[in-house]
Write a protein that holds these residues in place. Structure first.
Motif, PDB file in Angstrom:
ATOM      1  N   ALA A   2      11.213  -0.184   4.757  1.00 27.80           N
ATOM      2  CA  ALA A   2      12.355   0.005   3.824  1.00 27.80           C
ATOM      3  C   ALA A   2      13.669  -0.777   4.296  1.00 27.80           C
ATOM      4  O   ALA A   2      13.456  -1.203   5.573  1.00 27.80           O
ATOM      5  N   SER A   3      14.749  -1.144   3.599  1.00 24.34           N
ATOM      6  CA  SER A   3      15.807  -1.661   4.242  1.00 24.34           C
ATOM      7  C   SER A   3      16.357  -1.043   5.210  1.00 24.34           C
ATOM      8  O   SER A   3      16.742  -1.397   6.246  1.00 24.34           O
ATOM      9  N   ASN A   4      16.288   0.388   5.278  1.00 21.33           N
ATOM     10  CA  ASN A   4      16.900   1.248   6.154  1.00 21.33           C
ATOM     11  C   ASN A   4      15.557   1.659   7.133  1.00 21.33           C
ATOM     12  O   ASN A   4      14.761   2.136   6.348  1.00 21.33           O
ATOM     13  N   ILE A   5      15.605   1.659   8.304  1.00 26.77           N
ATOM     14  CA  ILE A   5      14.644   2.155   9.078  1.00 26.77           C
ATOM     15  C   ILE A   5      14.739   3.799   8.980  1.00 26.77           C
ATOM     16  O   ILE A   5      15.912   4.416   9.389  1.00 26.77           O
ATOM     17  N   ARG A   6      13.689   4.283   8.582  1.00 25.94           N
ATOM     18  CA  ARG A   6      13.751   5.965   8.477  1.00 25.94           C
ATOM     19  C   ARG A   6      13.158   6.607   9.557  1.00 25.94           C
ATOM     20  O   ARG A   6      12.053   6.482  10.142  1.00 25.94           O
ATOM     21  N   PHE A 300      17.045   0.426  20.864  1.00 22.58           N
ATOM     22  CA  PHE A 300      15.558   0.648  20.484  1.00 22.58           C
ATOM     23  C   PHE A 300      15.365   0.224  19.004  1.00 22.58           C
ATOM     24  O   PHE A 300      14.461  -0.735  18.591  1.00 22.58           O
ATOM     25  N   TYR A 301      16.477   0.462  18.237  1.00 24.22           N
ATOM     26  CA  TYR A 301      16.248   0.006  16.802  1.00 24.22           C
ATOM     27  C   TYR A 301      16.546  -1.345  16.464  1.00 24.22           C
ATOM     28  O   TYR A 301      16.147  -2.143  15.737  1.00 24.22           O
ATOM     29  N   ASP A 302      17.490  -2.112  17.501  1.00 22.63           N
ATOM     30  CA  ASP A 302      17.503  -3.597  17.300  1.00 22.63           C
ATOM     31  C   ASP A 302      16.053  -4.136  17.716  1.00 22.63           C
ATOM     32  O   ASP A 302      15.928  -5.135  16.897  1.00 22.63           O
ATOM     33  N   CYS A 303      15.566  -3.719  18.549  1.00 26.84           N
ATOM     34  CA  CYS A 303      14.017  -4.155  18.947  1.00 26.84           C
ATOM     35  C   CYS A 303      13.248  -4.080  17.789  1.00 26.84           C
ATOM     36  O   CYS A 303      12.251  -4.944  17.386  1.00 26.84           O
ATOM     37  N   VAL A 304      13.257  -2.903  17.197  1.00 26.15           N
ATOM     38  CA  VAL A 304      12.323  -2.560  16.102  1.00 26.15           C
ATOM     39  C   VAL A 304      12.729  -3.569  14.824  1.00 26.15           C
ATOM     40  O   VAL A 304      11.583  -4.109  14.359  1.00 26.15           O
ATOM     41  N   ARG A 305      13.903  -3.817  14.707  1.00 25.88           N
ATOM     42  CA  ARG A 305      14.289  -4.718  13.703  1.00 25.88           C
ATOM     43  C   ARG A 305      13.778  -6.035  13.904  1.00 25.88           C
ATOM     44  O   ARG A 305      13.328  -6.753  12.911  1.00 25.88           O
ATOM     45  N   GLU A 306      14.135  -6.299  14.955  1.00 27.58           N
ATOM     46  CA  GLU A 306      13.968  -7.771  15.322  1.00 27.58           C
ATOM     47  C   GLU A 306      12.698  -8.177  15.932  1.00 27.58           C
ATOM     48  O   GLU A 306      12.377  -9.335  16.210  1.00 27.58           O
ATOM     49  N   ASN A 307      11.904  -7.192  16.237  1.00 25.56           N
ATOM     50  CA  ASN A 307      10.468  -7.270  16.680  1.00 25.56           C
ATOM     51  C   ASN A 307      10.653  -7.828  18.108  1.00 25.56           C
ATOM     52  O   ASN A 307       9.836  -8.782  18.523  1.00 25.56           O
ATOM     53  N   LYS A 308      11.452  -7.254  18.869  1.00 25.34           N
ATOM     54  CA  LYS A 308      11.790  -7.754  20.251  1.00 25.34           C
ATOM     55  C   LYS A 308      11.043  -6.862  21.392  1.00 25.34           C
ATOM     56  O   LYS A 308      11.021  -5.747  21.021  1.00 25.34           O
TER      57      LYS A 308
END
Length: 342
Positions: A2-6, A300-308
Protein backbone atom coordinates in the motif's frame (compact mmCIF):
# COMPACT_ATOMS: atom_id res chain seq x y z
CA UNK A 1 2.46 -2.75 -0.90
CA UNK A 2 0.00 0.00 0.00
CA UNK A 3 1.02 3.66 -0.28
CA UNK A 4 1.67 3.59 3.45
CA UNK A 5 3.80 0.84 4.95
CA UNK A 6 1.55 -0.82 7.51
CA UNK A 7 3.32 -1.91 10.67
CA UNK A 8 2.41 -4.52 13.24
CA UNK A 9 3.95 -4.51 16.70
CA UNK A 10 4.35 -7.64 18.81
CA UNK A 11 4.82 -6.68 22.43
CA UNK A 12 3.32 -3.65 24.14
CA UNK A 13 5.64 -3.61 27.14
CA UNK A 14 8.22 -1.04 28.19
CA UNK A 15 10.35 -1.09 25.04
CA UNK A 16 7.29 -0.36 22.87
CA UNK A 17 7.60 3.19 24.19
CA UNK A 18 10.67 3.53 21.97
CA UNK A 19 8.85 2.20 18.88
CA UNK A 20 5.17 3.15 18.85
CA UNK A 21 5.60 6.96 19.10
CA UNK A 22 8.16 6.85 16.29
CA UNK A 23 5.92 4.77 14.04
CA UNK A 24 2.95 7.04 14.68
CA UNK A 25 4.99 10.08 13.64
CA UNK A 26 6.72 8.65 10.55
CA UNK A 27 5.48 9.85 7.18
CA UNK A 28 4.38 6.97 4.98
CA UNK A 29 4.02 4.53 7.88
CA UNK A 30 0.92 3.60 9.84
CA UNK A 31 0.35 1.26 12.76
CA UNK A 32 -2.07 -1.47 11.69
CA UNK A 33 -2.15 -3.78 14.69
CA UNK A 34 -0.61 -4.25 18.15
CA UNK A 35 -0.25 -7.62 19.84
CA UNK A 36 0.40 -8.51 23.46
CA UNK A 37 -0.38 -11.61 25.50
CA UNK A 38 -1.98 -9.31 28.09
CA UNK A 39 -5.23 -8.20 26.45
CA UNK A 40 -5.58 -5.09 28.59
CA UNK A 41 -2.15 -3.90 27.52
CA UNK A 42 -2.74 -4.62 23.83
CA UNK A 43 -6.13 -2.89 23.92
CA UNK A 44 -4.80 0.18 25.73
CA UNK A 45 -1.99 0.62 23.21
CA UNK A 46 -4.35 0.07 20.27
CA UNK A 47 -6.80 2.66 21.56
CA UNK A 48 -3.99 5.16 22.01
CA UNK A 49 -2.73 4.69 18.45
CA UNK A 50 -6.04 4.01 16.73
CA UNK A 51 -5.41 0.54 15.39
CA UNK A 52 -6.50 -3.09 15.77
CA UNK A 53 -5.20 -5.35 18.51
CA UNK A 54 -4.82 -9.04 19.22
CA UNK A 55 -3.29 -11.41 21.74
CA UNK A 56 -2.04 -13.84 19.08
CA UNK A 57 1.23 -13.03 17.34
CA UNK A 58 0.59 -15.54 14.56
CA UNK A 59 -2.69 -13.77 13.87
CA UNK A 60 -0.89 -10.43 13.57
CA UNK A 61 1.70 -11.82 11.17
CA UNK A 62 -1.04 -13.38 9.01
CA UNK A 63 -2.96 -10.12 8.60
CA UNK A 64 -3.10 -8.82 5.04
CA UNK A 65 -2.92 -5.24 6.29
CA UNK A 66 0.49 -5.78 7.92
CA UNK A 67 3.62 -5.24 5.80
CA UNK A 68 6.27 -5.06 8.51
CA UNK A 69 6.52 -6.35 12.07
CA UNK A 70 8.35 -4.99 15.12
CA UNK A 71 9.35 -7.80 17.49
CA UNK A 72 9.49 -6.46 21.06
CA UNK A 73 9.19 -9.71 22.98
CA UNK A 74 11.34 -11.82 25.35
CA UNK A 75 14.65 -12.88 23.81
CA UNK A 76 13.81 -16.52 23.26
CA UNK A 77 10.93 -15.60 20.94
CA UNK A 78 12.86 -13.29 18.59
CA UNK A 79 14.17 -15.91 16.17
CA UNK A 80 10.91 -17.85 15.88
CA UNK A 81 8.88 -14.72 15.24
CA UNK A 82 11.36 -13.14 12.83
CA UNK A 83 11.55 -16.27 10.71
CA UNK A 84 7.76 -16.55 10.69
CA UNK A 85 7.53 -12.96 9.48
CA UNK A 86 9.85 -13.56 6.56
CA UNK A 87 8.10 -16.78 5.61
CA UNK A 88 4.80 -14.86 5.63
CA UNK A 89 6.23 -12.19 3.30
CA UNK A 90 6.68 -9.51 5.98
CA UNK A 91 9.65 -7.31 6.78
CA UNK A 92 10.82 -7.64 10.39
CA UNK A 93 12.67 -5.45 12.88
CA UNK A 94 13.61 -7.17 16.13
CA UNK A 95 14.88 -5.75 19.36
CA UNK A 96 18.25 -6.95 20.66
CA UNK A 97 19.50 -9.59 21.01
CA UNK A 98 18.52 -11.03 17.65
CA UNK A 99 18.16 -14.43 19.35
CA UNK A 100 19.01 -16.11 22.62
CA UNK A 101 21.09 -18.84 20.98
CA UNK A 102 23.68 -18.72 18.19
CA UNK A 103 22.08 -21.57 16.26
CA UNK A 104 18.83 -19.61 16.08
CA UNK A 105 20.70 -16.48 14.99
CA UNK A 106 22.36 -18.40 12.17
CA UNK A 107 18.96 -19.71 11.09
CA UNK A 108 17.68 -16.15 10.96
CA UNK A 109 20.57 -15.15 8.74
CA UNK A 110 20.03 -18.13 6.44
CA UNK A 111 16.30 -17.49 6.11
CA UNK A 112 16.84 -13.77 5.51
CA UNK A 113 19.19 -14.62 2.64
CA UNK A 114 16.50 -16.87 1.19
CA UNK A 115 14.13 -13.88 1.03
CA UNK A 116 16.32 -11.09 -0.41
CA UNK A 117 13.26 -8.96 -1.20
CA UNK A 118 12.48 -8.67 2.52
CA UNK A 119 14.32 -6.83 5.28
CA UNK A 120 15.30 -8.30 8.65
CA UNK A 121 16.77 -5.67 10.93
CA UNK A 122 18.19 -5.83 14.45
CA UNK A 123 17.94 -2.91 16.86
CA UNK A 124 21.31 -1.58 17.97
CA UNK A 125 20.26 2.04 18.20
CA UNK A 126 23.50 3.25 19.80
CA UNK A 127 25.21 3.01 16.41
CA UNK A 128 22.97 5.88 15.36
CA UNK A 129 23.98 8.18 18.22
CA UNK A 130 25.98 11.25 17.09
CA UNK A 131 28.89 10.30 19.38
CA UNK A 132 29.15 6.83 17.84
CA UNK A 133 28.88 8.15 14.30
CA UNK A 134 31.57 10.74 14.96
CA UNK A 135 33.95 8.20 16.50
CA UNK A 136 33.30 5.69 13.71
CA UNK A 137 34.26 8.35 11.17
CA UNK A 138 37.47 9.12 13.07
CA UNK A 139 38.46 5.46 13.32
CA UNK A 140 37.67 4.72 9.67
CA UNK A 141 39.50 7.81 8.40
CA UNK A 142 42.79 6.78 9.96
CA UNK A 143 43.54 10.41 10.78
CA UNK A 144 44.44 9.51 14.36
CA UNK A 145 46.35 6.39 13.44
CA UNK A 146 45.57 2.72 13.77
CA UNK A 147 43.28 1.15 16.35
CA UNK A 148 45.22 -0.10 19.37
CA UNK A 149 42.61 -1.35 21.82
CA UNK A 150 39.40 -0.70 23.73
CA UNK A 151 37.83 -0.84 27.16
CA UNK A 152 34.20 -0.80 28.17
CA UNK A 153 32.34 -0.45 31.44
CA UNK A 154 28.61 -0.94 32.02
CA UNK A 155 27.59 -0.54 35.66
CA UNK A 156 23.86 -0.34 36.21
CA UNK A 157 21.32 -1.24 38.87
CA UNK A 158 18.79 -4.04 38.63
CA UNK A 159 16.91 -5.28 41.67
CA UNK A 160 14.89 -8.43 42.32
CA UNK A 161 11.48 -6.96 41.29
CA UNK A 162 12.84 -6.22 37.80
CA UNK A 163 13.25 -9.96 37.30
CA UNK A 164 10.37 -11.34 39.33
CA UNK A 165 7.74 -9.10 37.73
CA UNK A 166 8.80 -9.75 34.13
CA UNK A 167 7.94 -13.43 33.95
CA UNK A 168 10.97 -14.18 31.76
CA UNK A 169 14.06 -12.25 32.81
CA UNK A 170 16.66 -13.96 34.97
CA UNK A 171 16.28 -17.45 33.45
CA UNK A 172 18.61 -19.06 30.93
CA UNK A 173 15.75 -20.60 28.96
CA UNK A 174 13.96 -17.32 28.30
CA UNK A 175 16.50 -14.50 28.66
CA UNK A 176 19.45 -16.49 27.32
CA UNK A 177 21.77 -14.89 29.87
CA UNK A 178 21.83 -11.88 32.15
CA UNK A 179 23.78 -8.63 32.31
CA UNK A 180 25.80 -9.40 29.18
CA UNK A 181 22.97 -10.34 26.83
CA UNK A 182 20.48 -7.80 28.13
CA UNK A 183 22.11 -4.67 29.54
CA UNK A 184 25.62 -4.74 28.01
CA UNK A 185 24.96 -6.13 24.55
CA UNK A 186 24.74 -2.67 22.95
CA UNK A 187 28.24 -1.92 24.23
CA UNK A 188 29.53 -5.31 23.06
CA UNK A 189 28.14 -4.47 19.64
CA UNK A 190 30.11 -1.22 19.59
CA UNK A 191 33.33 -3.00 20.61
CA UNK A 192 33.34 -4.89 17.31
CA UNK A 193 31.65 -2.15 15.25
CA UNK A 194 34.38 0.35 16.15
CA UNK A 195 37.34 -1.96 16.73
CA UNK A 196 36.87 -4.64 14.11
CA UNK A 197 36.33 -8.39 14.25
CA UNK A 198 37.01 -10.13 17.55
CA UNK A 199 38.95 -13.39 17.38
CA UNK A 200 38.80 -14.78 20.90
CA UNK A 201 37.93 -13.96 24.49
CA UNK A 202 38.62 -15.11 28.03
CA UNK A 203 36.05 -14.05 30.60
CA UNK A 204 34.17 -14.84 33.76
CA UNK A 205 30.54 -14.40 34.76
CA UNK A 206 29.02 -14.70 38.20
CA UNK A 207 25.83 -14.06 40.15
CA UNK A 208 26.73 -11.97 43.17
CA UNK A 209 24.20 -9.37 44.25
CA UNK A 210 21.20 -11.36 43.06
CA UNK A 211 22.30 -14.84 44.04
CA UNK A 212 19.22 -16.90 44.81
CA UNK A 213 17.01 -14.52 42.81
CA UNK A 214 18.18 -15.19 39.23
CA UNK A 215 19.88 -18.06 37.40
CA UNK A 216 21.89 -15.80 35.10
CA UNK A 217 24.84 -13.49 35.73
CA UNK A 218 24.72 -10.03 37.23
CA UNK A 219 28.50 -9.51 36.87
CA UNK A 220 30.97 -10.19 34.06
CA UNK A 221 34.53 -9.37 33.08
CA UNK A 222 36.52 -10.30 30.02
CA UNK A 223 39.70 -9.76 28.05
CA UNK A 224 39.10 -9.57 24.31
CA UNK A 225 41.59 -10.24 21.53
CA UNK A 226 40.81 -8.70 18.16
CA UNK A 227 41.62 -10.36 14.85
CA UNK A 228 44.42 -7.84 14.37
CA UNK A 229 45.97 -8.66 17.73
CA UNK A 230 44.63 -5.63 19.62
CA UNK A 231 43.27 -6.06 23.13
CA UNK A 232 40.04 -5.00 24.80
CA UNK A 233 38.83 -5.23 28.39
CA UNK A 234 35.25 -5.37 29.61
CA UNK A 235 33.55 -4.90 32.98
CA UNK A 236 29.80 -5.32 33.48
CA UNK A 237 27.68 -5.26 36.63
CA UNK A 238 24.03 -4.71 37.44
CA UNK A 239 24.79 -4.41 41.16
CA UNK A 240 25.68 -0.73 41.18
CA UNK A 241 23.63 1.89 43.05
CA UNK A 242 22.38 3.58 39.85
CA UNK A 243 22.47 3.37 36.06
CA UNK A 244 25.84 5.05 35.53
CA UNK A 245 26.76 6.40 32.07
CA UNK A 246 28.34 3.72 29.91
CA UNK A 247 32.06 4.17 29.24
CA UNK A 248 33.54 2.97 25.96
CA UNK A 249 37.15 3.93 25.28
CA UNK A 250 38.91 3.53 21.94
CA UNK A 251 42.69 3.91 21.90
CA UNK A 252 44.23 5.01 18.60
CA UNK A 253 47.91 5.67 17.86
CA UNK A 254 47.62 9.45 18.08
CA UNK A 255 44.63 9.95 20.38
CA UNK A 256 42.28 8.26 22.80
CA UNK A 257 38.53 8.79 22.67
CA UNK A 258 35.76 7.96 25.10
CA UNK A 259 32.06 7.65 24.57
CA UNK A 260 30.67 8.59 27.96
CA UNK A 261 26.93 8.14 28.01
CA UNK A 262 25.83 9.86 24.80
CA UNK A 263 28.83 12.22 24.50
CA UNK A 264 32.15 11.80 22.68
CA UNK A 265 35.24 12.90 24.58
CA UNK A 266 38.88 13.19 23.51
CA UNK A 267 41.29 12.41 26.34
CA UNK A 268 43.89 15.18 26.55
CA UNK A 269 46.64 14.51 29.12
CA UNK A 270 44.26 12.32 31.06
CA UNK A 271 41.37 14.79 30.97
CA UNK A 272 38.31 13.97 28.81
CA UNK A 273 37.23 16.97 26.72
CA UNK A 274 33.88 16.87 24.92
CA UNK A 275 34.06 16.96 21.13
CA UNK A 276 30.55 15.74 20.24
CA UNK A 277 27.33 16.20 22.19
CA UNK A 278 24.49 13.77 22.51
CA UNK A 279 20.85 14.02 21.58
CA UNK A 280 18.03 13.85 24.05
CA UNK A 281 15.67 10.89 23.65
CA UNK A 282 12.75 11.89 21.45
CA UNK A 283 10.57 8.96 22.48
CA UNK A 284 9.28 7.48 25.69
CA UNK A 285 11.67 5.31 27.61
CA UNK A 286 14.77 5.34 29.74
CA UNK A 287 17.36 8.07 29.26
CA UNK A 288 20.22 5.60 28.78
CA UNK A 289 18.49 4.18 25.70
CA UNK A 290 19.62 7.37 23.99
CA UNK A 291 17.90 8.90 21.00
CA UNK A 292 18.96 6.36 18.40
CA UNK A 293 15.72 4.37 18.20
CA UNK A 294 13.98 7.04 16.16
CA UNK A 295 16.90 7.28 13.73
CA UNK A 296 17.22 3.53 13.28
CA UNK A 297 13.50 2.96 12.80
CA UNK A 298 13.29 5.78 10.26
CA UNK A 299 16.30 4.34 8.43
CA UNK A 300 14.71 0.88 8.43
CA UNK A 301 11.61 2.21 6.65
CA UNK A 302 13.68 4.22 4.19
CA UNK A 303 15.46 0.98 3.27
CA UNK A 304 12.15 -0.89 2.95
CA UNK A 305 10.66 1.83 0.77
CA UNK A 306 13.72 2.22 -1.46
CA UNK A 307 14.85 -1.43 -1.31
CA UNK A 308 18.29 -0.50 0.04
CA UNK A 309 20.50 -2.73 2.22
CA UNK A 310 20.01 -2.26 5.95
CA UNK A 311 22.84 -0.82 8.01
CA UNK A 312 22.13 -3.40 10.73
CA UNK A 313 20.74 -6.56 9.18
CA UNK A 314 20.83 -10.06 10.64
CA UNK A 315 24.51 -10.56 9.79
CA UNK A 316 25.38 -7.27 11.50
CA UNK A 317 23.37 -8.28 14.55
CA UNK A 318 25.35 -11.51 14.97
CA UNK A 319 28.77 -10.39 16.32
CA UNK A 320 27.43 -9.02 19.62
CA UNK A 321 25.55 -12.23 20.40
CA UNK A 322 28.58 -14.23 19.28
CA UNK A 323 30.74 -12.36 21.81
CA UNK A 324 28.19 -12.82 24.60
CA UNK A 325 28.06 -16.57 24.08
CA UNK A 326 31.84 -16.83 23.84
CA UNK A 327 32.22 -15.15 27.24
CA UNK A 328 29.73 -17.63 28.71
CA UNK A 329 31.61 -20.56 27.21
CA UNK A 330 34.94 -19.19 28.40
CA UNK A 331 33.64 -18.75 31.93
CA UNK A 332 32.30 -22.30 32.03
CA UNK A 333 35.56 -23.78 30.73
CA UNK A 334 38.02 -21.29 32.27
CA UNK A 335 39.92 -20.91 29.02
CA UNK A 336 40.25 -18.75 25.94
CA UNK A 337 37.40 -19.29 23.47
CA UNK A 338 37.54 -18.50 19.78
CA UNK A 339 34.45 -16.83 18.36
CA UNK A 340 32.32 -18.75 15.89
CA UNK A 341 32.37 -17.46 12.33
CA UNK A 342 29.34 -17.32 10.07
Amino acid sequence: MASNIRAGVIGAGTISGAHLPVLSALNGVEIACICDIRPERAQAAAEKYGCAWTTGWQELIAREDVDSVHILTPHYLHARMAIACLEAGKHALTEKPMASELADARRMIAVSRAYPQLKLGVIFQNRYNPATRALKAIVDSGEQGAFLGARAEVTWRREAPYYRESGWRGAWATEGGGALINQAIHTLDLLSYLGGPIARVKGHVDTIGLQGVIEVEDNACAVIEYAGGQRGVLHVSTNYVMDAPILLEIALEKATYQILGDKLMRVDQGVPIQVEGGIAPTVQGKAYWGGGHAAQIADFYDCVRENKPLAIDASEGYPALNLVKAVYASSARNEWVSLNTL
